[in-house]
Design an enzyme around this catalytic site. Structure first.
Site, PDB file in Angstrom:
ATOM      1  CG  HIS A  90      -1.673  -1.144   1.467  1.00  6.30           C
ATOM      2  ND1 HIS A  90      -0.981  -1.994   1.846  1.00  6.30           N
ATOM      3  CD2 HIS A  90      -3.496  -1.027   1.557  1.00  6.30           C
ATOM      4  CE1 HIS A  90      -1.980  -2.827   1.815  1.00  6.30           C
ATOM      5  NE2 HIS A  90      -3.295  -2.042   1.821  1.00  6.30           N
TER       6      HIS A  90
ATOM      7  CG  ASP B  66       1.198  -0.666   3.773  1.00  9.11           C
ATOM      8  OD1 ASP B  66       1.301  -0.666   4.223  1.00  9.11           O
ATOM      9  OD2 ASP B  66       1.574  -1.712   2.363  1.00  9.11           O
TER      10      ASP B  66
END
Ligand code: XUL
Ligand code: CO
Length: 448
Positions: A101, A104
């Site tokens: 993501h 992240d």
């Protein structure tokens, strides 16, 4: 730092000694099974969020993970150290893909402009490491659920500024997909749903979600992004009811809004269970609609009713999923098998992180071997062919060809006796089938 971290790659150790740890017992990337290399059938990916970002938290406790970058305090320095560590991890493990993501990989700033600047610095590093190692991006995605701004949804938020911000965030994430050559781009709508219908305009929210997806398709065309778009169904958690409930609901949504040519599905084992389905069911539904895109491989726990994201170890389930994949010819046009999974909280060492991926990879490799034997022998295919054979001729063929009216069926059936109709059935033999499946599992793995 563990001894394991010093080894070059995780070796194949075979299965002569079942207790030999930290080596592959079944996975051999170059071994040809059913006409393709294992690595081509499986295309394993590591999930950045579980393995490097989150710290094995659960709703009742902080993270326990111990990683070598733990002492770093500068957020950007930490983010870059994780990238370096992650690429070493992929290489040692022998996987070719990873997934992440946007949030992240880099810390958020105060504004989207600042956040994107942080993101670009980390993407520079990822791009460099991809070029050095040849490791590829199976998919990336937008985190539109963690930040408090998404408390009531992102594309389905009742608040227009949140929708606008989500679209702006998505735009940069699609640009990153293009830059890093993502095979796929995933949309998981963790907060795209409702808690209660009394304060929700369901139709208006779904219209908004569809317009968000259409805008994504348009922007991908504009920038020449050719990643396969994927919806990842999940029925609930964190939202009480998520709009992408399961494969069938997601397919209906995509067709309703004219998006089915632009999307396929990314199916996750534990999500299937939360929807009251088996993993195989979700894969079969997607296959039947020509919508199988990719897999998030994990498993739940029969005794717990939430998304546990365990690494797969259930060989019966991996066999079933791989039977579907073999029958389809691939996981999906550009799909792979991403471990959306984490070690248990008490498995906090680096060895545990390797061991967790190894059991996942070995379980899918074993599933592939068993499924290939089932295919080779035609065991399941013959059962299906025989069970539906009354549709290959006579009245059955007319039905399948659409050459019938209800009056034809009345004429055909009116004088049939109860015993004739009972005899039109054949035993389903499920108990024998299950026993035979067990025999295949044991034998195929013993011969492996
Ligand atoms: C959550 C989940 C996500 C998606 C990507 O249950 O599966 O991690 O895979 O957003
Ligand atoms: Co997932």
């Amino acid at each position: 730092m563990s001894d394991l971290w010093k080894t070059d790659t995780i070796p194949f150790v075979g299965n002569d000694d079942p207790r030999q740890g930290l080596g592959f017992h079944y996975y051999q990337p170059d071994r040809v099974v059913a006409g393709k290399k294992m690595s081509e059938w499986l295309r394993f990916g590591v999930a950045y969020w579980h393995s490097f970002q989150q710290r094995l938290v659960d709703p009742f406790g902080e993270g326990t993970a111990q990683r070598p970058y733990d002492s770093l305090t500068d957020p950007l320095e930490l983010a870059l150290a994780k990238v370096d560590y992650s690429f070493e991890f992929y290489q040692k493990l022998g996987v070719e893909y990873f997934c992440f993501h946007d949030r992240d990989i880099a810390p958020e700033g105060d504004t989207l402009r600042e956040t994107n600047q942080n993101l670009d610095k980390v993407v520079d590093r990822i791009e460099k490491r991809q070029q050095e190692t040849g490791i590829k991006l199976l998919w990336n995605t937008c985190n539109l659920f963690t930040n408090p701004r998404f408390q009531a949804g992102a594309a389905t938020s009742p608040f227009a500024d949140v929708f606008a911000y989500s679209g702006a965030q998505l735009k940069h994430s699609l640009e990153i997909a293009k830059r890093l050559g993502a095979e796929n781009y995933v949309f998981w709508g963790g907060r795209e749903g409702y808690e209660n219908l009394w304060n929700t305009d369901l139709k208006r929210e779904q219209d908004h979600m569809a317009s968000f997806f259409h805008a994504a398709v348009d922007y991908a065309k504009e920038i020449g992004l050719d990643s396969q778009f994927l919806i990842e169904p999940k029925p609930k958690e964190p939202t009480t009811h998520q709009y992408d409930f399961d494969a069938a609901t997601s397919i209906a949504f995509l067709k309703t809004y004219g998006l089915d040519d632009s999307f396929k599905l990314n199916l996750e084992g534990n999500h299937a269970n939360l929807a009251g389905h088996s993993y195989q069911h979700e894969v079969r539904v997607a296959r039947s609609a020509g919508m199988l895109g990719s897999l998030d491989a994990n498993q739940g726990d029969k005794l717990l009713g939430w998304d546990l994201d365990e690494f797969p170890s259930d060989l019966y389930e991996t066999t079933a999923v791989m039977w579907e994949v073999l029958s389809e010819g691939s996981i999906g046009p550009r799909g792979g098998l991403n471990f959306d999974a984490k070690p248990r909280r008490s498995s906090y060492t680096e060895e545990d992180l390797f061991a967790a991926h190894i059991v996942g990879m070995d379980s899918y490799a074993a599933g592939l071997l068993v499924a290939a034997k089932l295919k080779e022998d035609g065991f399941i295919d013959e059962i299906l062919q025989k069970r539906y054979s009354s549709f290959d001729q006579g009245i059955g063929k007319k039905i399948e060809d659409g050459q019938f009216t209800l009056a034809d069926l009345e004429e055909y059936s009116l004088d049939k006796t109860q015993s004739e109709l009972m005899n039109a059935n054949e035993p389903g033999e499920l108990e024998t089938i299950k026993a035979t499946l067990n025999n295949y599992l044991v034998k195929a793995l013993a011969d492996a």
